[in-house]
Write a protein that holds these residues in place. Sequence first.
Motif, PDB file in Angstrom:
ATOM      1  N   VAL A 125       0.866  -1.188   0.000  1.00  0.00           N
ATOM      2  CA  VAL A 125       0.000   0.000   0.000  1.00  0.00           C
ATOM      3  C   VAL A 125       0.902   1.238   0.000  1.00  0.00           C
ATOM      4  CG1 VAL A 125      -1.801   1.278   1.246  1.00  0.00           C
ATOM      5  CG2 VAL A 125      -1.803  -1.233   1.253  1.00  0.00           C
ATOM      6  N   GLU A 126       0.661   2.156  -0.914  1.00  0.00           N
ATOM      7  CA  GLU A 126       1.601   3.255  -1.142  1.00  0.00           C
ATOM      8  C   GLU A 126       1.523   4.355  -0.090  1.00  0.00           C
ATOM      9  OE1 GLU A 126       1.390   4.819  -5.111  1.00  0.00           O
ATOM     10  OE2 GLU A 126       1.425   2.822  -6.001  1.00  0.00           O
ATOM     11  N   PHE A 127       0.398   4.448   0.639  1.00  0.00           N
ATOM     12  CA  PHE A 127       0.230   5.560   1.580  1.00  0.00           C
ATOM     13  C   PHE A 127      -0.003   5.000   2.987  1.00  0.00           C
ATOM     14  CE2 PHE A 127      -3.500   4.505  -0.919  1.00  0.00           C
ATOM     15  CZ  PHE A 127      -4.397   4.116   0.064  1.00  0.00           C
ATOM     16  N   PRO A 128       0.318   5.778   4.006  1.00  0.00           N
ATOM     17  CA  PRO A 128       0.073   5.317   5.367  1.00  0.00           C
ATOM     18  C   PRO A 128      -1.421   5.163   5.636  1.00  0.00           C
ATOM     19  CG  PRO A 128       1.544   7.216   5.331  1.00  0.00           C
ATOM     20  CD  PRO A 128       0.962   7.091   3.955  1.00  0.00           C
ATOM     21  N   VAL A 129      -1.776   4.214   6.485  1.00  0.00           N
ATOM     22  CA  VAL A 129      -3.178   4.023   6.861  1.00  0.00           C
ATOM     23  C   VAL A 129      -3.277   3.940   8.383  1.00  0.00           C
ATOM     24  CG1 VAL A 129      -3.925   2.896   4.736  1.00  0.00           C
ATOM     25  CG2 VAL A 129      -2.988   1.510   6.579  1.00  0.00           C
TER      26      VAL A 129
END
Length: 256
Positions: free
Chosen positions: A11-15
């Motif tokens: 996943v490319e972005f923080p969650v």
Amino acid sequence: MRIARVSVPGVEFPVYGVITGEKIELITGLPWPDISDPVAALNLADVKILAPVIPSKIVGVGKNYADHAKEMGGDVPAEPVIFLKPNTTVIGDGDFIVLPPQSTNVHHEAELAIIIGALAKNVEVDRADEVIFGYTCANDVTARDLQNSDLQWTRSKSFDTFCPLGPWIETEFVPKDQKITATLNGEVKQSSVLSEMIFKIPQIIEFVTNVMTLLPGDVILTGTPAGIGPMPAGASISVEIEGLGTLTNKVSPRVQ
Ligand code: MG
């Protein structure tokens, strides 16, 4: 709830996610004002915990424990002394604090951090709880030599990596008389309780929001107790707050 901001493989972005035991339930978007239903569950061991927020600003409170005000050679202030750290100082649990070449005396400051959860302007003491999302551990890293020589605090507080936060946000934490400690290479250097704060959290929220509007995700550092001291290259520094968690970072010289 224990809420973390994490990096998930692929996943490319923080969650964000909610930690329960060894599991984390991932949610979409930001955790405020309300936490959405989980969309996936993973083992905590399979994600990397990041700094719990990237705030628009970090407001620090200076000299908010009487014993620390004394060791700094000053009286207890009549009202909170505040300063700003840029958001580019933020790192998470396990990340490196990088020592800048301009300083030979970089100190740890163990602090309780308030995470703001709503737009906050002119918030009176008795409504402060309404704008607090939760709490985390912080290290208000300070280049003590530059703080003294500059006569103001911007440079000494603002180097990249000078605001470790984490590991997560506890939304149900209620600050009372919990222990706060800083441990350097296994040796306790700072040890106090949160009830020793001079200005209490509602007072700090009122004071700060009468100056500036705070946005969700903004951070207030509530001051450090006595026992500040240098963190040499190679050291491991931990800030622990009873009931919140332990934030540990290693210290590295800057390498080009
Ligand atoms: Mg501080």
